[in-house]
Design a protein around this motif. Sequence first.
Motif, PDB file in Angstrom:
ATOM      1  N   THR A 183       4.483   1.964 -11.384  1.00 46.92           N
ATOM      2  CA  THR A 183       4.720   0.534 -11.582  1.00 46.92           C
ATOM      3  C   THR A 183       6.201   0.166 -11.622  1.00 46.92           C
ATOM      4  O   THR A 183       6.540  -1.008 -11.554  1.00 46.92           O
ATOM      5  CB  THR A 183       4.081   0.039 -12.890  1.00 46.92           C
ATOM      6  OG1 THR A 183       4.700   0.707 -13.998  1.00 46.92           O
ATOM      7  CG2 THR A 183       2.586   0.282 -12.887  1.00 46.92           C
ATOM      8  N   MET A 193      -1.705  -5.719 -13.034  1.00 45.07           N
ATOM      9  CA  MET A 193      -2.327  -5.177 -11.831  1.00 45.07           C
ATOM     10  C   MET A 193      -3.796  -5.541 -11.815  1.00 45.07           C
ATOM     11  O   MET A 193      -4.453  -5.493 -12.846  1.00 45.07           O
ATOM     12  CB  MET A 193      -2.222  -3.654 -11.803  1.00 45.07           C
ATOM     13  CG  MET A 193      -0.850  -3.132 -11.560  1.00 45.07           C
ATOM     14  SD  MET A 193      -0.833  -1.330 -11.380  1.00 45.07           S
ATOM     15  CE  MET A 193      -1.046  -0.832 -13.080  1.00 45.07           C
ATOM     16  N   ILE A 210      -7.009  -4.070  -9.992  1.00 46.27           N
ATOM     17  CA  ILE A 210      -7.415  -2.861  -9.273  1.00 46.27           C
ATOM     18  C   ILE A 210      -8.908  -2.961  -8.988  1.00 46.27           C
ATOM     19  O   ILE A 210      -9.699  -3.247  -9.886  1.00 46.27           O
ATOM     20  CB  ILE A 210      -7.111  -1.604 -10.112  1.00 46.27           C
ATOM     21  CG1 ILE A 210      -5.615  -1.559 -10.448  1.00 46.27           C
ATOM     22  CG2 ILE A 210      -7.548  -0.345  -9.377  1.00 46.27           C
ATOM     23  CD1 ILE A 210      -5.234  -0.469 -11.424  1.00 46.27           C
ATOM     24  N   LYS A 216      -7.874   0.665  -5.509  1.00 45.45           N
ATOM     25  CA  LYS A 216      -6.870  -0.007  -4.688  1.00 45.45           C
ATOM     26  C   LYS A 216      -6.254  -1.163  -5.482  1.00 45.45           C
ATOM     27  O   LYS A 216      -6.964  -1.968  -6.073  1.00 45.45           O
ATOM     28  CB  LYS A 216      -7.504  -0.541  -3.402  1.00 45.45           C
ATOM     29  CG  LYS A 216      -6.520  -1.249  -2.498  1.00 45.45           C
ATOM     30  CD  LYS A 216      -7.202  -1.758  -1.250  1.00 45.45           C
ATOM     31  CE  LYS A 216      -6.210  -2.534  -0.395  1.00 45.45           C
ATOM     32  NZ  LYS A 216      -6.874  -3.159   0.755  1.00 45.45           N
ATOM     33  N   VAL A 217      -4.934  -1.232  -5.483  1.00 39.69           N
ATOM     34  CA  VAL A 217      -4.240  -2.320  -6.168  1.00 39.69           C
ATOM     35  C   VAL A 217      -4.296  -3.556  -5.279  1.00 39.69           C
ATOM     36  O   VAL A 217      -3.770  -3.571  -4.175  1.00 39.69           O
ATOM     37  CB  VAL A 217      -2.774  -1.945  -6.481  1.00 39.69           C
ATOM     38  CG1 VAL A 217      -2.040  -3.118  -7.116  1.00 39.69           C
ATOM     39  CG2 VAL A 217      -2.721  -0.723  -7.393  1.00 39.69           C
ATOM     40  N   PHE A 272      -0.237  -7.214  -7.904  1.00 38.14           N
ATOM     41  CA  PHE A 272       0.753  -6.616  -8.805  1.00 38.14           C
ATOM     42  C   PHE A 272       1.839  -7.636  -9.063  1.00 38.14           C
ATOM     43  O   PHE A 272       2.325  -8.299  -8.141  1.00 38.14           O
ATOM     44  CB  PHE A 272       1.358  -5.353  -8.177  1.00 38.14           C
ATOM     45  CG  PHE A 272       2.387  -4.692  -9.057  1.00 38.14           C
ATOM     46  CD1 PHE A 272       1.988  -3.873 -10.096  1.00 38.14           C
ATOM     47  CD2 PHE A 272       3.734  -4.903  -8.847  1.00 38.14           C
ATOM     48  CE1 PHE A 272       2.931  -3.258 -10.919  1.00 38.14           C
ATOM     49  CE2 PHE A 272       4.687  -4.300  -9.666  1.00 38.14           C
ATOM     50  CZ  PHE A 272       4.274  -3.475 -10.697  1.00 38.14           C
TER      51      PHE A 272
END
Length: 102
Positions: free
Chosen positions: A61, A72, A74, A79-80, A83
Amino acid sequence: MIGLNELSIKVPTYELAAAAGIMPNIFQGFINNGMRKGIPKELWKGVVTLYDDANILQRFTGNHNPNNARVMLIDGNGKVLYFYDRGFSVNALKALKVKINE
């Protein structure tokens, strides 16, 4: 967390603290108990302090502005999707809500 509540955003949410280094590991019990004093007991399950993996989270991060929260989103595959790490922002909160609703 207050912003999520105010916008009625209902997603599983966790607050992760990253305490890297040997000293946090030594004082892990003291740190955990100190953090619990400031958090109502019903919220404890959503607050996690990382010790052994703290460096991994910080590398992932970033840690350039350590006082800024990193938010975030997710997905179930890890998978992000979103952000943000530039401090509190109403516009960022609204953008997060859009991503959640997609």
